[in-house]
Design a protein around this motif. Structure first.
Motif, short mmCIF file in Angstrom:
data_model
loop_
_atom_site.label_atom_id
_atom_site.label_comp_id
_atom_site.label_asym_id
_atom_site.label_seq_id
_atom_site.Cartn_x
_atom_site.Cartn_y
_atom_site.Cartn_z
N SER A 20 0.81 -1.21 0.00
CA SER A 20 0.00 0.00 0.00
C SER A 20 0.85 1.27 0.00
CB SER A 20 -0.93 0.01 1.21
OG SER A 20 -0.21 -0.06 2.42
N PHE A 23 1.91 1.91 -3.56
CA PHE A 23 0.81 2.49 -4.32
C PHE A 23 0.67 3.98 -4.02
CE2 PHE A 23 -3.81 3.30 -4.97
CZ PHE A 23 -3.87 3.02 -6.33
N THR A 51 -1.83 -3.68 -8.11
CA THR A 51 -2.61 -2.52 -8.52
C THR A 51 -1.73 -1.38 -9.02
OG1 THR A 51 -4.19 -3.12 -6.79
CG2 THR A 51 -4.48 -0.98 -7.84
N SER A 52 -0.57 -1.18 -8.40
CA SER A 52 0.33 -0.09 -8.81
C SER A 52 0.70 -0.16 -10.28
CB SER A 52 1.60 -0.13 -7.97
OG SER A 52 1.33 0.10 -6.61
N LEU A 54 -1.03 -0.47 -12.77
CA LEU A 54 -1.96 0.28 -13.62
C LEU A 54 -1.47 1.70 -13.88
CD1 LEU A 54 -5.37 -0.76 -12.02
CD2 LEU A 54 -4.41 -1.61 -14.17
N ASP A 318 -12.00 -0.76 -5.75
CA ASP A 318 -11.84 -2.01 -6.49
C ASP A 318 -11.30 -1.71 -7.88
OD1 ASP A 318 -12.97 -3.61 -4.40
OD2 ASP A 318 -14.94 -2.83 -5.00
N PHE A 319 -10.33 -2.49 -8.33
CA PHE A 319 -9.70 -2.29 -9.62
C PHE A 319 -9.80 -3.57 -10.46
CE2 PHE A 319 -7.74 0.63 -6.68
CZ PHE A 319 -7.59 1.81 -7.41
N MET A 321 -8.05 -5.77 -13.05
CA MET A 321 -6.69 -5.99 -13.52
C MET A 321 -6.73 -6.88 -14.77
SD MET A 321 -5.14 -4.27 -11.22
CE MET A 321 -3.46 -4.68 -11.66
#
Length: 323
Positions: A20, A23, A51-52, A54, A318-319, A321
């Motif tokens: 986190s 990110f 997630t990062s 993205l 929420d992502f 991917m």
């Protein structure tokens, strides 16, 4: 000289980018430097689970930091991508990178939070942290090597010497079978009482700039703080400055808990923390300040001191991917 973003594109490597705090770093880069920076992310997980990735220009899956293959993999990426700034977010990764710099495997001009492996090891090893804090006359809970022959009558717990987020084991629950724990990997420590406070710190020695904020964990779910109280405390401010000055740390956090009626330092992390993003939400962007110091810019422009006690709550997004 201050960084001229118009003349040179910075290439930033974000280590352990699935965390986190990684990110939050990427968000700060995009918010304040955006097209003037190329972001390369690495993680032991595949891209579709990070997630990062993205928000990054390139992503590499690498071996876990504890594996020997990590050194060769990360060295190759740094050279191929012409990385000039590296931000690791795992304590072992900070130590490995400091070693690579000292061994002249990496360019000494690489912007890195910690280039002294002894400081990185001190922050990662809870026994060494205890010994150093004691030398500095900074209150810290009694800690000593795990020895089956030493069983205190007080309120003691068993903790891993290195790493983070480890499960705390009460000594009274396992004192009949201490041999299952290696003295090289575990220590015995006096158990402190809540609340647990994390102090985020920014220290630019060159500009004589120092800023901090205290974050009390009001609610924690799955080890992640979801509700926090932000405030100032003069005694913790003095401790924060001493740690920053003596260890030459510019962007870091440390934890304190109640120990026999007073605040005692339990951990020092040579990096921003997983909850530092909550301080950013209140206007204290310690991540951007970290990059500013590394790039010889003024970090003060990214820090807006609190005017009063502030509460921050954390929700999740929420992502989707792509695989």
């Amino acid at each position: 000289m201050p960084l001229d973003m118009d003349s040179k594109l910075k290439t930033v490597l974000i280590g352990s980018s699935g965390t986190s705090n990684a990110f939050s770093s990427v968000l700060s880069l995009r918010r304040n430097w955006n097209g003037n920076v190329k972001i390369v992310a690495v993680d032991s997980n595949p891209r579709n689970l990070v997630t990062s990735s993205l928000l990054c220009d390139k992503f590499y899956q690498v071996p876990e930091t504890c594996k020997p293959e990590f050194r060769d993999a990360i060295t190759q990426i740094i050279k191929e991508e012409n990385v000039d700034t590296y931000i690791p977010f795992i304590d072992e990764e900070i130590f490995v990178l400091a070693l690579l710099c000292e061994e002249n495997i990496l360019n000494r001009n690489l912007c890195l939070q910690v280039k002294d492996h002894k400081i990185a090891d001190l922050c990662n090893d809870k026994l060494k942290t205890y010994e150093w804090l004691s030398e500095m006359n900074i209150l810290t809970p009694e800690s000593f090597r795990l020895n089956p022959a030493i069983v205190g009558d007080g309120q003691y717990v068993i903790k891993r010497r290195r790493g983070f987020g480890s499960r705390i084991i009460r000594l009274s629950d396992v004192k009949e079978n201490l041999t299952q724990y290696s003295p090289d990997d575990f220590i015995i420590q006096y158990e402190c009482e809540k609340p647990e406070i994390t102090i985020d710190v920014c220290f630019d020695q060159k500009r004589s700039f120092f800023s901090y904020i205290c974050r009390e964990r009001i609610e924690t779910k799955g080890g992640v703080c979801t509700r926090a109280r932000l405030f100032y405390d003069e005694s913790l401010e003095k401790t924060a400055y001493t740690i920053a000055d003596k260890l030459s740390l510019n962007s870091f956090c440390f934890q304190v808990m109640n120990y026999k009626g007073d605040w005692a330092v339990t951990d020092i992390n040579a990096r921003p923390g997983a909850g530092t993003g909550m301080s950013v939400a209140a206007g204290m962007d310690f991540f951007s300040a970290m990059f500013a110091i590394l790039w010889d810019e003024d970090p003060a422009q990214y820090i807006r001191p609190l005017k009063k006690e502030t509460f921050v709550t954390r929700q999740y997004s929420d992502f989707i991917m792509n695989i």
